[in-house]
Design a protein around this motif. Structure first.
Motif, PDB file in Angstrom:
ATOM      1  N   THR A  54       0.809  -1.218   0.000  1.00  0.00           N
ATOM      2  CA  THR A  54       0.000   0.000   0.000  1.00  0.00           C
ATOM      3  C   THR A  54       0.847   1.276   0.000  1.00  0.00           C
ATOM      4  OG1 THR A  54      -0.234  -0.032   2.404  1.00  0.00           O
ATOM      5  CG2 THR A  54      -1.967  -1.132   1.110  1.00  0.00           C
ATOM      6  N   GLN A  55       2.139   1.153  -0.249  1.00  0.00           N
ATOM      7  CA  GLN A  55       2.983   2.344  -0.343  1.00  0.00           C
ATOM      8  C   GLN A  55       2.632   3.087  -1.635  1.00  0.00           C
ATOM      9  OE1 GLN A  55       7.195   1.638  -0.354  1.00  0.00           O
ATOM     10  NE2 GLN A  55       7.667   3.750  -0.848  1.00  0.00           N
ATOM     11  N   PRO A  56       2.304   4.393  -1.538  1.00  0.00           N
ATOM     12  CA  PRO A  56       1.940   5.129  -2.751  1.00  0.00           C
ATOM     13  C   PRO A  56       3.103   5.210  -3.736  1.00  0.00           C
ATOM     14  CG  PRO A  56       2.144   6.619  -0.878  1.00  0.00           C
ATOM     15  CD  PRO A  56       2.300   5.233  -0.351  1.00  0.00           C
ATOM     16  N   LEU A  57       2.762   5.220  -5.030  1.00  0.00           N
ATOM     17  CA  LEU A  57       3.780   5.323  -6.076  1.00  0.00           C
ATOM     18  C   LEU A  57       4.459   6.688  -6.075  1.00  0.00           C
ATOM     19  CD1 LEU A  57       1.873   3.553  -8.961  1.00  0.00           C
ATOM     20  CD2 LEU A  57       3.929   2.727  -7.820  1.00  0.00           C
ATOM     21  N   GLY A  58       3.813   7.670  -5.534  1.00  0.00           N
ATOM     22  CA  GLY A  58       4.350   9.032  -5.486  1.00  0.00           C
ATOM     23  C   GLY A  58       3.259   9.963  -4.997  1.00  0.00           C
ATOM     24  N   CYS A  59       3.337  11.213  -5.424  1.00  0.00           N
ATOM     25  CA  CYS A  59       2.294  12.155  -5.044  1.00  0.00           C
ATOM     26  C   CYS A  59       1.035  11.895  -5.869  1.00  0.00           C
ATOM     27  CB  CYS A  59       2.791  13.589  -5.216  1.00  0.00           C
ATOM     28  SG  CYS A  59       3.357  14.025  -6.863  1.00  0.00           S
ATOM     29  N   ILE A  60      -0.067  12.473  -5.449  1.00  0.00           N
ATOM     30  CA  ILE A  60      -1.347  12.282  -6.129  1.00  0.00           C
ATOM     31  C   ILE A  60      -1.432  13.284  -7.284  1.00  0.00           C
ATOM     32  CG2 ILE A  60      -3.858  12.349  -5.888  1.00  0.00           C
ATOM     33  CD1 ILE A  60      -3.444  11.740  -2.877  1.00  0.00           C
ATOM     34  N   PRO A  61      -1.418  12.793  -8.529  1.00  0.00           N
ATOM     35  CA  PRO A  61      -1.418  13.709  -9.674  1.00  0.00           C
ATOM     36  C   PRO A  61      -2.827  14.131 -10.111  1.00  0.00           C
ATOM     37  CG  PRO A  61      -1.218  11.479 -10.468  1.00  0.00           C
ATOM     38  CD  PRO A  61      -1.262  11.405  -8.953  1.00  0.00           C
ATOM     39  N   THR A  62      -2.880  15.221 -10.855  1.00  0.00           N
ATOM     40  CA  THR A  62      -4.116  15.622 -11.521  1.00  0.00           C
ATOM     41  C   THR A  62      -4.222  14.822 -12.819  1.00  0.00           C
ATOM     42  OG1 THR A  62      -3.004  17.332 -12.802  1.00  0.00           O
ATOM     43  CG2 THR A  62      -3.922  17.997 -10.650  1.00  0.00           C
ATOM     44  N   PRO A  63      -5.380  14.791 -13.449  1.00  0.00           N
ATOM     45  CA  PRO A  63      -5.483  14.098 -14.747  1.00  0.00           C
ATOM     46  C   PRO A  63      -4.509  14.653 -15.794  1.00  0.00           C
ATOM     47  CG  PRO A  63      -7.669  14.508 -13.861  1.00  0.00           C
ATOM     48  CD  PRO A  63      -6.686  15.245 -12.971  1.00  0.00           C
ATOM     49  N   GLU A  64      -4.322  15.966 -15.821  1.00  0.00           N
ATOM     50  CA  GLU A  64      -3.392  16.576 -16.775  1.00  0.00           C
ATOM     51  C   GLU A  64      -1.958  16.139 -16.507  1.00  0.00           C
ATOM     52  OE1 GLU A  64      -7.066  18.801 -16.280  1.00  0.00           O
ATOM     53  OE2 GLU A  64      -5.522  18.386 -14.801  1.00  0.00           O
ATOM     54  N   LEU A  65      -1.608  16.059 -15.232  1.00  0.00           N
ATOM     55  CA  LEU A  65      -0.260  15.642 -14.860  1.00  0.00           C
ATOM     56  C   LEU A  65      -0.027  14.176 -15.205  1.00  0.00           C
ATOM     57  CD1 LEU A  65       2.442  16.387 -13.719  1.00  0.00           C
ATOM     58  CD2 LEU A  65       1.511  16.095 -11.422  1.00  0.00           C
ATOM     59  N   LYS A  66      -1.053  13.351 -15.072  1.00  0.00           N
ATOM     60  CA  LYS A  66      -0.923  11.946 -15.465  1.00  0.00           C
ATOM     61  C   LYS A  66      -0.565  11.837 -16.940  1.00  0.00           C
ATOM     62  CE  LYS A  66      -4.193   9.825 -12.331  1.00  0.00           C
ATOM     63  NZ  LYS A  66      -5.454   9.123 -12.239  1.00  0.00           N
ATOM     64  N   VAL A  67      -1.222  12.622 -17.770  1.00  0.00           N
ATOM     65  CA  VAL A  67      -0.947  12.607 -19.210  1.00  0.00           C
ATOM     66  C   VAL A  67       0.479  13.084 -19.468  1.00  0.00           C
ATOM     67  CG1 VAL A  67      -1.564  13.653 -21.431  1.00  0.00           C
ATOM     68  CG2 VAL A  67      -3.352  12.846 -19.890  1.00  0.00           C
ATOM     69  N   ALA A  68       0.897  14.139 -18.790  1.00  0.00           N
ATOM     70  CA  ALA A  68       2.264  14.650 -18.961  1.00  0.00           C
ATOM     71  C   ALA A  68       3.289  13.594 -18.555  1.00  0.00           C
ATOM     72  CB  ALA A  68       2.453  15.927 -18.131  1.00  0.00           C
ATOM     73  N   ARG A  69       3.040  12.890 -17.463  1.00  0.00           N
ATOM     74  CA  ARG A  69       3.944  11.821 -17.028  1.00  0.00           C
ATOM     75  C   ARG A  69       3.996  10.691 -18.049  1.00  0.00           C
ATOM     76  NH1 ARG A  69       2.329  10.919 -10.688  1.00  0.00           N
ATOM     77  NH2 ARG A  69       3.290  12.785  -9.818  1.00  0.00           N
ATOM     78  N   GLN A  70       2.855  10.383 -18.671  1.00  0.00           N
ATOM     79  CA  GLN A  70       2.826   9.343 -19.695  1.00  0.00           C
ATOM     80  C   GLN A  70       3.686   9.736 -20.893  1.00  0.00           C
ATOM     81  OE1 GLN A  70      -1.383   8.957 -20.342  1.00  0.00           O
ATOM     82  NE2 GLN A  70      -1.683   7.632 -18.571  1.00  0.00           N
ATOM     83  N   HIS A  71       3.662  11.017 -21.257  1.00  0.00           N
ATOM     84  CA  HIS A  71       4.492  11.504 -22.364  1.00  0.00           C
ATOM     85  C   HIS A  71       5.979  11.355 -22.025  1.00  0.00           C
ATOM     86  CE1 HIS A  71       1.442  13.000 -25.083  1.00  0.00           C
ATOM     87  NE2 HIS A  71       0.832  13.584 -24.066  1.00  0.00           N
ATOM     88  N   ILE A  72       6.321  11.619 -20.780  1.00  0.00           N
ATOM     89  CA  ILE A  72       7.717  11.464 -20.345  1.00  0.00           C
ATOM     90  C   ILE A  72       8.122   9.997 -20.445  1.00  0.00           C
ATOM     91  CG2 ILE A  72       9.269  11.584 -18.357  1.00  0.00           C
ATOM     92  CD1 ILE A  72       7.658  14.163 -17.567  1.00  0.00           C
ATOM     93  N   HIS A  73       7.279   9.109 -19.959  1.00  0.00           N
ATOM     94  CA  HIS A  73       7.602   7.678 -20.031  1.00  0.00           C
ATOM     95  C   HIS A  73       7.708   7.207 -21.481  1.00  0.00           C
ATOM     96  CE1 HIS A  73       8.068   5.998 -16.080  1.00  0.00           C
ATOM     97  NE2 HIS A  73       7.066   6.720 -15.646  1.00  0.00           N
ATOM     98  N   ALA A  74       6.858   7.730 -22.347  1.00  0.00           N
ATOM     99  CA  ALA A  74       6.927   7.347 -23.764  1.00  0.00           C
ATOM    100  C   ALA A  74       8.253   7.776 -24.384  1.00  0.00           C
ATOM    101  CB  ALA A  74       5.763   7.968 -24.533  1.00  0.00           C
ATOM    102  N   LEU A  75       8.855   8.826 -23.847  1.00  0.00           N
ATOM    103  CA  LEU A  75      10.144   9.300 -24.339  1.00  0.00           C
ATOM    104  C   LEU A  75      11.305   8.534 -23.713  1.00  0.00           C
ATOM    105  CD1 LEU A  75      11.778  11.447 -25.940  1.00  0.00           C
ATOM    106  CD2 LEU A  75      11.638  12.887 -23.892  1.00  0.00           C
ATOM    107  N   ILE A  76      11.288   8.360 -22.386  1.00  0.00           N
ATOM    108  CA  ILE A  76      12.469   7.791 -21.725  1.00  0.00           C
ATOM    109  C   ILE A  76      12.488   6.269 -21.651  1.00  0.00           C
ATOM    110  CG2 ILE A  76      12.903   9.881 -20.386  1.00  0.00           C
ATOM    111  CD1 ILE A  76      11.828   8.444 -17.912  1.00  0.00           C
ATOM    112  N   ASP A  77      11.333   5.621 -21.597  1.00  0.00           N
ATOM    113  CA  ASP A  77      11.340   4.164 -21.473  1.00  0.00           C
ATOM    114  C   ASP A  77      12.045   3.467 -22.638  1.00  0.00           C
ATOM    115  OD1 ASP A  77      10.084   4.529 -19.071  1.00  0.00           O
ATOM    116  OD2 ASP A  77       8.179   3.635 -19.666  1.00  0.00           O
TER     117      ASP A  77
END
Length: 124
Positions: A54-77
């Motif tokens: 039950t350890q959180p993955l990080g801070c609680i993001p907004t929907p917009e921030l989730k999309v921005a994080r997905q774009h980052i992962h699509a670039l760096i992964d």
């Protein structure tokens, strides 16, 4: 548990719930744990595959921030998945460049995400 909520802009007393509430249409996620901010409705997943389920993955993001994080992962992964660079090395380099210990789950704003994306593009 107190967790930083990007929607509220402060630490909040988050409530532990499960996928039945968060993703009612996804039976495959029903038993997974999530932390939810009841003030704004945003939520974050957990490290459910570890001993600290039950350890959180990080801070609680907004929907917009989730999309921005997905774009980052699509670039760096693809960088570390291809073997071009080790994941830890890539994260270390990003951390050095950003001036803070980088992890996508620590990004608190879309502006911060843009800064990370710009830095990550140099390695793509």
């Amino acid at each position: 548990m107190r967790i930083y909520c990007c929607g509220c802009g402060c630490d909040v007393e988050a409530r532990l719930t499960d996928g039945r509430e968060i993703y009612a249409h996804r039976a495959d996620l029903a038993t997974l744990p999530f932390w939810k901010c009841d003030a704004c409705g945003n939520y974050v997943g957990c490290h459910h595959k570890t001993a600290k389920r039950t350890q959180p993955l990080g801070c609680i993001p907004t929907p917009e921030l989730k999309v921005a994080r997905q774009h980052i992962h699509a670039l760096i992964d693809p960088i570390w998945q291809s073997g071009k660079m080790d994941r830890k090395e890539l994260y270390r380099r990003l951390s050095d460049e950003l001036g803070w210990k980088y992890h996508t789950a620590k990004i608190r704003s879309v502006e911060e995400a843009r800064t990370v994306y710009a830095a990550a593009r140099r390695y793509a």
